[in-house]
Motif scaffolding. Structure first.
Motif, PDB file in Angstrom:
ATOM      1  N   MET A   1      41.952  30.953   8.692  1.00 45.11           N
ATOM      2  CA  MET A   1      41.617  31.085   7.620  1.00 45.11           C
ATOM      3  C   MET A   1      42.084  31.102   6.629  1.00 45.11           C
ATOM      4  SD  MET A   1      39.817  34.632   9.386  1.00 45.11           S
ATOM      5  CE  MET A   1      38.600  35.216   8.354  1.00 45.11           C
ATOM      6  N   ILE A   2      43.495  31.234   6.225  1.00 44.96           N
ATOM      7  CA  ILE A   2      43.883  30.540   4.706  1.00 44.96           C
ATOM      8  C   ILE A   2      43.905  29.451   4.827  1.00 44.96           C
ATOM      9  CG2 ILE A   2      46.204  31.307   3.529  1.00 44.96           C
ATOM     10  CD1 ILE A   2      46.894  33.164   5.268  1.00 44.96           C
ATOM     11  N   GLU A   3      44.226  28.022   6.051  1.00 44.39           N
ATOM     12  CA  GLU A   3      44.145  27.154   6.046  1.00 44.39           C
ATOM     13  C   GLU A   3      42.904  26.863   5.206  1.00 44.39           C
ATOM     14  OE1 GLU A   3      45.837  25.832   8.982  1.00 44.39           O
ATOM     15  OE2 GLU A   3      48.014  25.649   8.060  1.00 44.39           O
ATOM     16  N   TRP A   4      41.752  27.220   5.792  1.00 41.18           N
ATOM     17  CA  TRP A   4      40.411  26.694   5.003  1.00 41.18           C
ATOM     18  C   TRP A   4      39.598  27.658   3.620  1.00 41.18           C
ATOM     19  CZ3 TRP A   4      38.114  29.954  10.085  1.00 41.18           C
ATOM     20  CH2 TRP A   4      37.834  28.709  11.027  1.00 41.18           C
ATOM     21  N   GLU A   5      40.484  29.153   3.485  1.00 39.29           N
ATOM     22  CA  GLU A   5      39.608  29.108   2.273  1.00 39.29           C
ATOM     23  C   GLU A   5      40.789  28.667   1.013  1.00 39.29           C
ATOM     24  OE1 GLU A   5      39.974  33.348  -0.261  1.00 39.29           O
ATOM     25  OE2 GLU A   5      40.412  33.322   1.541  1.00 39.29           O
ATOM     26  N   PRO A  48      41.829  25.130   0.315  1.00 40.31           N
ATOM     27  CA  PRO A  48      41.194  24.636  -0.141  1.00 40.31           C
ATOM     28  C   PRO A  48      38.977  24.402  -0.575  1.00 40.31           C
ATOM     29  CG  PRO A  48      40.714  24.045   2.040  1.00 40.31           C
ATOM     30  CD  PRO A  48      41.625  25.184   1.902  1.00 40.31           C
ATOM     31  N   PHE A  49      38.894  25.682  -0.239  1.00 46.06           N
ATOM     32  CA  PHE A  49      38.107  26.315  -0.745  1.00 46.06           C
ATOM     33  C   PHE A  49      37.015  27.011  -1.747  1.00 46.06           C
ATOM     34  CE2 PHE A  49      35.414  26.009   4.106  1.00 46.06           C
ATOM     35  CZ  PHE A  49      34.386  25.233   3.717  1.00 46.06           C
ATOM     36  N   THR A  50      38.284  27.366  -2.360  1.00 51.26           N
ATOM     37  CA  THR A  50      38.733  27.992  -3.548  1.00 51.26           C
ATOM     38  C   THR A  50      39.842  27.203  -4.586  1.00 51.26           C
ATOM     39  OG1 THR A  50      41.045  29.553  -2.489  1.00 51.26           O
ATOM     40  CG2 THR A  50      38.109  29.877  -2.379  1.00 51.26           C
ATOM     41  N   GLY A  51      40.685  27.541  -4.019  1.00 50.30           N
ATOM     42  CA  GLY A  51      41.690  26.274  -5.102  1.00 50.30           C
ATOM     43  C   GLY A  51      42.688  27.546  -4.372  1.00 50.30           C
ATOM     44  N   ARG A  52      42.575  28.593  -3.604  1.00 54.96           N
ATOM     45  CA  ARG A  52      44.094  29.313  -4.163  1.00 54.96           C
ATOM     46  C   ARG A  52      45.329  28.605  -3.321  1.00 54.96           C
ATOM     47  NH1 ARG A  52      42.340  35.674  -2.569  1.00 54.96           N
ATOM     48  NH2 ARG A  52      44.492  35.900  -3.209  1.00 54.96           N
ATOM     49  N   ARG A  53      46.492  28.966  -3.247  1.00 50.29           N
ATOM     50  CA  ARG A  53      47.660  28.012  -3.315  1.00 50.29           C
ATOM     51  C   ARG A  53      48.062  29.796  -1.335  1.00 50.29           C
ATOM     52  NH1 ARG A  53      52.723  27.574  -5.000  1.00 50.29           N
ATOM     53  NH2 ARG A  53      53.143  29.686  -4.947  1.00 50.29           N
ATOM     54  N   PHE A  54      48.145  28.438  -0.635  1.00 44.40           N
ATOM     55  CA  PHE A  54      48.573  29.454   1.108  1.00 44.40           C
ATOM     56  C   PHE A  54      49.222  30.342   0.855  1.00 44.40           C
ATOM     57  CE2 PHE A  54      50.596  29.867   5.108  1.00 44.40           C
ATOM     58  CZ  PHE A  54      49.348  29.573   6.026  1.00 44.40           C
ATOM     59  N   GLU A  55      50.364  29.951  -0.223  1.00 44.76           N
ATOM     60  CA  GLU A  55      51.374  31.102  -0.462  1.00 44.76           C
ATOM     61  C   GLU A  55      50.622  32.267  -1.580  1.00 44.76           C
ATOM     62  OE1 GLU A  55      52.239  27.797  -1.380  1.00 44.76           O
ATOM     63  OE2 GLU A  55      53.199  27.580   0.562  1.00 44.76           O
ATOM     64  N   ASP A  56      49.836  32.424  -1.837  1.00 45.23           N
ATOM     65  CA  ASP A  56      48.662  33.035  -2.998  1.00 45.23           C
ATOM     66  C   ASP A  56      48.590  33.704  -2.051  1.00 45.23           C
ATOM     67  OD1 ASP A  56      50.489  32.505  -5.135  1.00 45.23           O
ATOM     68  OD2 ASP A  56      48.825  31.224  -6.039  1.00 45.23           O
ATOM     69  N   LEU A  57      47.451  33.257  -0.840  1.00 43.96           N
ATOM     70  CA  LEU A  57      46.634  34.107   0.045  1.00 43.96           C
ATOM     71  C   LEU A  57      47.621  35.022   1.390  1.00 43.96           C
ATOM     72  CD1 LEU A  57      44.191  31.453   0.649  1.00 43.96           C
ATOM     73  CD2 LEU A  57      43.972  33.128  -0.949  1.00 43.96           C
ATOM     74  N   ASP A  80      47.228  39.198   1.304  1.00 43.55           N
ATOM     75  CA  ASP A  80      47.500  40.152   2.860  1.00 43.55           C
ATOM     76  C   ASP A  80      46.500  39.658   3.055  1.00 43.55           C
ATOM     77  OD1 ASP A  80      49.619  41.481   3.305  1.00 43.55           O
ATOM     78  OD2 ASP A  80      49.124  42.787   2.484  1.00 43.55           O
ATOM     79  N   GLU A  81      45.321  38.310   2.814  1.00 45.28           N
ATOM     80  CA  GLU A  81      44.338  37.632   3.167  1.00 45.28           C
ATOM     81  C   GLU A  81      44.816  36.522   4.495  1.00 45.28           C
ATOM     82  OE1 GLU A  81      42.003  37.735   2.269  1.00 45.28           O
ATOM     83  OE2 GLU A  81      41.974  38.627   0.291  1.00 45.28           O
ATOM     84  N   PRO A  82      44.043  36.689   5.662  1.00 46.75           N
ATOM     85  CA  PRO A  82      42.601  38.004   5.582  1.00 46.75           C
ATOM     86  C   PRO A  82      42.907  39.680   6.000  1.00 46.75           C
ATOM     87  CG  PRO A  82      42.847  36.554   7.930  1.00 46.75           C
ATOM     88  CD  PRO A  82      43.626  35.874   6.994  1.00 46.75           C
ATOM     89  N   ARG A  83      42.225  40.055   5.416  1.00 45.66           N
ATOM     90  CA  ARG A  83      43.009  41.765   6.017  1.00 45.66           C
ATOM     91  C   ARG A  83      41.981  41.460   7.390  1.00 45.66           C
ATOM     92  NH1 ARG A  83      39.196  45.761   5.066  1.00 45.66           N
ATOM     93  NH2 ARG A  83      37.660  44.294   3.563  1.00 45.66           N
ATOM     94  N   VAL A  84      43.122  43.159   7.707  1.00 41.47           N
ATOM     95  CA  VAL A  84      42.839  43.148   9.331  1.00 41.47           C
ATOM     96  C   VAL A  84      41.741  44.261   8.909  1.00 41.47           C
ATOM     97  CG1 VAL A  84      44.091  44.584  10.913  1.00 41.47           C
ATOM     98  CG2 VAL A  84      45.077  42.328   9.816  1.00 41.47           C
TER      99      VAL A  84
END
Length: 145
Positions: free
Chosen positions: A42-46, A48-57, A61-65
């Protein structure tokens, strides 16, 4: 690594959390996939879709539990971030294929092999569910065990 992955749309976190023990079957329409790390995906999809860096996601705490009654030792429910759900819902086929290709390459670097056609199909089906969820004012969730 998640063995069973089921994406579903639910009206809110409480309704989604209510299915943590048994899964969404019979309660919510779901898409079934399996055998990959869904939180990482989910992070690896988000990214490139949003431009947010993996580390920032990860730091956010994305995705949220939403529900994890056994503290990582059993089924859990995650919610896709609003930006990921929106990106999926508005993505056209070329964009879904592009993100799918990036994900397949990223997984290959980590030693995992995914069929590119199946990966694109997965994101396409997920995008359709995200569109349905948005049309019902619902959120996109993921149950995994």
């Amino acid at each position: 690594m998640s063995i069973i992955i089921k994406f579903f749309a639910a009206p809110d976190d409480e309704a989604a959390a209510a299915v943590v023990e048994r899964g969404p079957d019979g309660v919510f329409e779901s898409l079934v996939f399996g055998n990959f790390d869904i939180e990482e995906a989910m992070i690896e999809w988000e990214s490139p879709f949003t431009g947010r860096r993996f580390e920032d996601l990860v730091a956010a705490d994305e995705p949220r539990v939403v529900a994890d009654p056994r503290d990582g030792e059993g089924p859990l429910v995650l919610v896709a971030s609003a930006p990921l759900q929106d990106a999926l819902a508005t993505a056209d086929q070329p964009r879904l294929a592009e993100v799918s290709e990036l994900w397949v390459r990223e997984r290959a670097v980590e030693g995992e092999t995914f069929d590119p056609e199946l990966a694109t199909e997965l994101l396409d089906e997920l995008a359709n569910l995200a569109r349905t969820a948005g049309g019902r004012d619902a959120r996109l969730y993921c149950w995994t065990a």
